[in-house]
Design an enzyme around this catalytic site. Sequence first.
Site, PDB file in Angstrom:
ATOM      1  N   GLY A 184      28.921 118.252  20.968  1.00  0.00           N
ATOM      2  CA  GLY A 184      29.901 119.135  20.485  1.00  0.00           C
ATOM      3  C   GLY A 184      29.799 120.680  20.518  1.00  0.00           C
ATOM      4  N   LEU A 221      32.110 122.712  22.002  1.00  0.00           N
ATOM      5  CA  LEU A 221      32.310 122.538  23.524  1.00  0.00           C
ATOM      6  C   LEU A 221      32.756 123.959  23.892  1.00  0.00           C
ATOM      7  CD1 LEU A 221      33.980 119.118  24.091  1.00  0.00           C
ATOM      8  CD2 LEU A 221      31.337 119.665  23.871  1.00  0.00           C
ATOM      9  N   GLU A 260      33.117 126.222  27.880  1.00  0.00           N
ATOM     10  CA  GLU A 260      33.310 126.172  29.384  1.00  0.00           C
ATOM     11  C   GLU A 260      32.418 125.418  30.142  1.00  0.00           C
ATOM     12  OE1 GLU A 260      35.932 126.441  31.425  1.00  0.00           O
ATOM     13  OE2 GLU A 260      37.182 126.818  29.361  1.00  0.00           O
ATOM     14  N   GLY A 261      31.197 125.511  29.639  1.00  0.00           N
ATOM     15  CA  GLY A 261      30.030 124.872  30.494  1.00  0.00           C
ATOM     16  C   GLY A 261      30.076 123.335  30.403  1.00  0.00           C
ATOM     17  N   HIS A 262      30.569 122.905  29.106  1.00  0.00           N
ATOM     18  CA  HIS A 262      30.762 121.528  28.930  1.00  0.00           C
ATOM     19  C   HIS A 262      31.985 121.028  29.568  1.00  0.00           C
ATOM     20  CE1 HIS A 262      28.627 122.446  24.683  1.00  0.00           C
ATOM     21  NE2 HIS A 262      27.714 121.583  25.252  1.00  0.00           N
ATOM     22  N   GLN A 315      15.356 118.987  30.372  1.00  0.00           N
ATOM     23  CA  GLN A 315      16.219 117.724  29.870  1.00  0.00           C
ATOM     24  C   GLN A 315      16.716 116.784  30.943  1.00  0.00           C
ATOM     25  OE1 GLN A 315      19.027 117.399  26.428  1.00  0.00           O
ATOM     26  NE2 GLN A 315      20.614 117.555  28.058  1.00  0.00           N
ATOM     27  N   LEU A 370      26.103 129.884  29.269  1.00  0.00           N
ATOM     28  CA  LEU A 370      26.871 129.391  27.999  1.00  0.00           C
ATOM     29  C   LEU A 370      25.977 128.358  27.450  1.00  0.00           C
ATOM     30  CD1 LEU A 370      30.645 129.064  29.418  1.00  0.00           C
ATOM     31  CD2 LEU A 370      29.637 131.041  28.494  1.00  0.00           C
TER      32      LEU A 370
END
Length: 280
Positions: free
Chosen positions: A31, A33, A35-37, A153, A184
């Site tokens: 969450g 959120l 712009e990258g998400h 990751q 971001l």
Amino acid sequence: MQTLRTVSEMQNVARELRSAGRTIAFVPTMGALHEGHLDLVRLAATKADVVVVSIFVNPTQFGPNEDFQRYPRDLEGDSAKCETAGAHYIFTPTKDELYPAGYSTFITEESVAKPLEGISRPVHFRGVTTIVAMLFNIVQPTCAIFGQKDAQQVAVIRKMVADLHLPVEIITCPTTRDHDGLALSSRNAYLTPTQRQAALAIPRTLQAIKAMAEKGERRVERLTAEATHLLADQRQIRVIYVALVDPQTMQPLRELEPGNALLAIAAWVDETRLIDNILL
Ligand code: PAF
């Protein structure tokens, strides 16, 4: 767009979609959120028939003194953004639903997860692999999208998927940057304007080292020493690590191999921990 709150609701939808022959692209998030998400969601929409976004601040990937409690949460704002970006379902389970009392099963990847973040955040990747495997099992996606900003990751998840033969294609989306170059991150919300100015030394350093590599510098010690020196110029920055590693294994390189090297930085900007990286 529909919001699903329980595991059984999500499992029913996934079962129906899969039996109707529809493909599912999955974007796991915590969450807050940005712009990258949303770039991940937009990319997901080009990869499958249906896009599922999960929003869950996963307690098991935070260490005891980390920012789990104060991690930004904004389900209403996040839902509106997901809908605009093209999501069909949001899955927002509760902590008690995913980790009921007595929960005791964890997945650990024991090689790629060890260096870099693994040293300074020892329980982090155990939490990430556990929740991602659990979510894959519930959502049943055909593919899942992760951001390049969290390069280790993605590498850990790719290794877990390969080792456990999980039938999910892992897709990496390039890092989205603000107009000033800062990658971001939901944690950028913690930065004051002065801290944000200091944080810009991170993307500047990545670019400077890229330029050195493009001019032919191959010596890892020279490149990492220069990066550390550039970051140390900012009083508010404390370097956690600067490393030139193999992008798949995260093992340190002896010499820069152009096209197969990742420069990874983690640093504290006062109380905020930021990471960033660049492929060289
Ligand atoms: O990258 C994140 O936001 C989290 O680590 C993830 C993949 C959603 C797991 O909680």
